[in-house]
Write a protein that holds these residues in place. Structure first.
Motif, short mmCIF file in Angstrom:
data_model
loop_
_atom_site.label_atom_id
_atom_site.label_comp_id
_atom_site.label_asym_id
_atom_site.label_seq_id
_atom_site.Cartn_x
_atom_site.Cartn_y
_atom_site.Cartn_z
N GLN A 41 -49.05 -19.22 -21.43
CA GLN A 41 -49.31 -19.43 -20.01
C GLN A 41 -50.23 -18.33 -19.48
N GLY A 91 -45.61 -20.46 -26.45
CA GLY A 91 -46.79 -21.14 -25.95
C GLY A 91 -46.80 -22.60 -26.36
N GLN A 120 -44.47 -27.65 -27.15
CA GLN A 120 -44.05 -26.37 -26.57
C GLN A 120 -43.12 -25.63 -27.53
#
Length: 125
Positions: A41, A91, A120
């Motif tokens: 992110q 991530g 994810q």
């Protein structure tokens, strides 16, 4: 049409393991190079591991010794075995296929780059 579909992501504690899969679907003739990328992110997408066109496996320094990339050409599937996971490995993981050749009806087509939708991976206690 061709499609790359990743699976195997999830939530794991630090020190744990996950195995990601990337399956290429469609009437695929060949895939020259396959690789795994990840994007944390707020950060840019980065290369994690790859098979070069010559078949050599290469890894980012941050995952060397912990991650292993493998490939089953008969199934058009690539894997990423991730061990000793760290919070910094968190991530979205994407697979990427380079120089992909496939049949579209009776026409042979080439795609320079094809990406999966991502899976994810969260490493947290």
């Amino acid at each position: 049409q061709v499609q790359l579909v990743e699976s195997g992501g999830g939530l794991v504690q630090p020190g744990g393991s996950l195995r990601l899969s990337c399956a290429a679907s469609g009437s695929i003739v060949s895939i020259s190079a396959m690789s795994w990328y990840r994007q944390a992110q707020g950060k840019e997408r980065e290369l994690v591991a790859e098979f070069s066109a010559g078949g050599t496996a290469n890894y980012a320094d941050s995952v060397t010794g912990r991650f292993t990339i493998s490939r089953d050409n008969a199934k058009n599937t690539m894997y990423l075995q991730m061990n000793v996971l760290k919070p910094g490995d968190t991530g979205v993981y994407y697979c990427r296929a380079g120089r992909l050749t496939y049949w579209s009806g009776l026409t042979l087509r080439n795609v320079d780059v094809c990406w999966g939708q991502g899976t994810q991976v969260t490493v947290s206690s």
